[in-house]
Each structure stands twice: as C-alpha cells, then as structure tokens.
Design a protein around this motif. Sequence first.
Motif: not given
Ligand code: UGA
Length: 433
Positions: A146-151, A207-209, A250-252, A321-323
């Motif tokens: 599964e590749f879904l993103r929360e939100g 993908a996550n790595a 690429l958001n720092a 929250t983490f995002k």
């Molecule tokens: C992530 C992956 O993007 C999904 O594809 C995957 O399915 C999911 O993990 C999972 O394994 O279940 P998610 O954890 O919902 O999804 O969140 P992301 O949108 O990937 O963000 C992860 C973190 O990275 C957040 O804390 C966000 O703020 C941070 N982030 C993201 C940055 O610091 N900079 C960026 O440019 C993007």
Amino acid sequence: MRISVTGCGYLGAVHAAAMAQLGHDVIGIDVDEAKIAALAVGRPPFYEPGLSELLTETIASGRLRFTTDASQAFDATVHFIAVGTPQTRDGNAADLRFVDAAVDALLPHLEPGHVVVGKSTVPVGTSAALAERIRPTGARLLWNPEFLREGYAVRDTVEPDRLVYGVETGDEASVAVLDEVYAHALEKGTPRMVTDLATAELVKVAANAYLATKISFINAMAEIAEATGADVTQLADALGYDNRIGRRFLNAGVGFGGGCLPKDIRAFTARADELGRSDALAFLKEVDAINLRRRRRVVDLATAELGGSVVGRKVAVLGVTFKPHSDDVRDSPALDVAVALKGLGANVVAADPRGVANARARHPQLEYAEETKDALRGADLVILVTEWPEYTGLDPVATRELVAQPIVIDGRNALDRDAWAAAGWRYRGMGRS
Ligand code: UGA
C-alpha cells in the motif's frame, strides 16, 4: 467480491470503506473493541479527510460492516491483511506480532480458491513464510503493498499511482481475483505490475527509503546552507527544475516523522543486517541521523533566539502532528520539539487543529491551547512545526499584536518570510536566514 479486511487502523479502515464504495461487500475486523464500535456507527477513530462521509455512505448501503469476531471472515473469499508493523520496543526491526495474529485468526476460515492479500509493510521474506503457513488450507497468498499517504488516503486508495501484486510462481488465478477487486482502477489505466513476493515487499520499503533519503538529502543541504548563508529553499527550487530530480519531497525543515518513514527505514536496515548486507543500507542510518538532527536544530535555534536559555519563557508551538491533515502524532518531529523545550524548562503551549487529543494522551505534561491565539498570546517565541493552512495563513501583523516578542522559527519554511519580516518579525527558517 466478498472481502474481509483485518486491521482497521489508518490503512485498513480506509481500505475497507474504499472497497465497499467500489461495490464490494466488505467486513472490517479488528481486535480493538472501541475502534470497531466507533467504525460500526460511521465514526472514524482517527482523522482522515473524507473518511467520515465515505463510512456513512458505505455503511448505509449495507456493503460495509465491522466486527471484532474474526470468524465473520468465513463469508469472504478475499482476505486483506492491513494490520500495523510497528518498530519493536528493544530494537529497529519490525514487530510482526499483529501480522502473525491476523493470519492465525484467518487460517480456520480459509478454503481453496480464497486469496489472502497482504498490504502491511513487512520485512522482505515475510510473505514467503506466510505463504507456507497458508498453503495447507488450499488458499493462496498475494502481496499487494500500500502506498497511501495520510491526509490523502481515500484518494490514494481509490485512485492509486500503481498497483503491485507479488505472487508465487504461476499463480495466475490469484492475479485474476485481485484484478476483479481493483477493476475500477485498472479500467482507468492504473499501471499494474506482477512480481514475485520478495520484489513486492521490497517495492514498498524501497519507496519509503527513497522518500526519506530525498528529504534527508535536502536537510543535509540545509545544514550546509546554514554554515554558508545560502538559501535551501531557492536551492530546492533550482534543483527541482531538473526533471530527473523533481521538486517534490525536497522541502527542508524539521524532517520526516509519522508511523511509516522512520520505522520503515530502521526495519529495512535491520533486515539488511539479517541478510548479511549491512553495507548496502548503511546510508539509511545517516538518513535517520540527519533527520533527527533537524529536531535538535530547532531546539538549539529556539535556545539561541531566547538568549541562551528557554527557562520560564513562553514558547508557542504551532502543530503537534507529524504533518498537516492528519491527527497522527506517531514519531512527530513537532511533538518532539515541544517535549524537548518543555524538558529544558520552557513554558510550552502547543496547538494543533486535529492532533491535541493524541498528543495529550502521550504527553500530558505539555500545556495545550484550544485556540491558536491562546498559544500565541504573550509568547516570547513562536515555532511553526507543522504546516497546517491555519498556521501558514496567519496574518503576521495581527499575530504580532498577540505576542510578547515577535520572533518566529519557521520549522517547515512554510511562511512568507518577507511578509513576516515586513510586519516586524525576526524570522528564522531552516537552511535559510
Ligand atoms: C508515507 C509515504 O509517502 C506513503 O507513500 C506510504 O504509503 C506511507 O508512508 C506508508 O508507508 O504507509 P505518510 O507517512 O502518510 O506516507 O507521509 P508523507 O506524506 O510521506 O510524509 C512523511 C513525513 O515527511 C512528514 O513528517 C512530512 O512532513 C515529511 N516531509 C515530506 C518533509 O519533511 N519534507 C518533504 O518534502 C516531504
């Protein structure tokens, strides 16, 4: 199709509801009685945009039910496993207890022709072992990460970027079954790859790595920018115009958190160690270290901006929250920063549009404001750590009226720096001055 989904958390609850919306007959199963009771009346046990409406609609249609009784899965022929695989308490590896328990509970109900579909993120090699356990029932196992993103979970589930099916050699029958489950997405031309089990498991963790590495790369550049006076946001924009690199992820800032990226890279390195391939993923330890350094950087910056000590100073922490668009505080950089500052003696008042209840449960020692302005009022320092639109859209002029000292640390480089500076704020970004 008649479908069971075991595990009704951030992944499974959305998956169950989305499958019902696509016309399937779905039963969601979880051991957590409170969670099931809430879901059964259409109340999501966590915040996910669009999920509440989706639950209401699909429960009313009669196509979605929830239960704690695993034997109710007997009616289904496709069994999704969507339980969590958290980090073990005493190490970096993934804890597979919930996956094992889900399979144990399903085993008595499996029959020839049934397909068990693993969606949980697991260490490579897990599904081959599970397939062995399932084989005597005559059912087959398929791995469908599964590749879904929360939100964005509802959209990502109904309209995924791609579908990956990991199957045992020659198992065309299971592929046909899953094609029927995902007919809606396939008709729309969603790319679908059939691989072996190990490759499917790897696609997810790789993908996550990769995403984690991309974020830590730009955060490493932020460290260099901080030492040289360069601007990491402009750097990211310029890099992003190169199509081979791309601007996304690429958001720092204060770095990545959540229930996925941090634990997945750790579990991946632990698995590489087991495979005798530690060197191959040694860089992920650095990715993790860079990421954690950003949290410390925000705390250090806060201390410096308050003249060397935060003791007794009021710090407004915007976001826990983490995002944004989630209530998830698992491994949240924002919450870590708040807790660290509190530990140093600051009078921290945290706010968040959705995450306060979860944060309070983990960290009752922090003070939480119901309203953003209550956190801001009289603050000596404002730190934005989660880029909720409520915070990025704050009016710097009106906000200045509320605080004791107009100093802002933008932990996500999400504020309009010039507008805040023009309103009289001392602005400190991440990897930019
Ligand atoms: C992530 C992956 O993007 C999904 O594809 C995957 O399915 C999911 O993990 C999972 O394994 O279940 P998610 O954890 O919902 O999804 O969140 P992301 O949108 O990937 O963000 C992860 C973190 O990275 C957040 O804390 C966000 O703020 C941070 N982030 C993201 C940055 O610091 N900079 C960026 O440019 C993007």
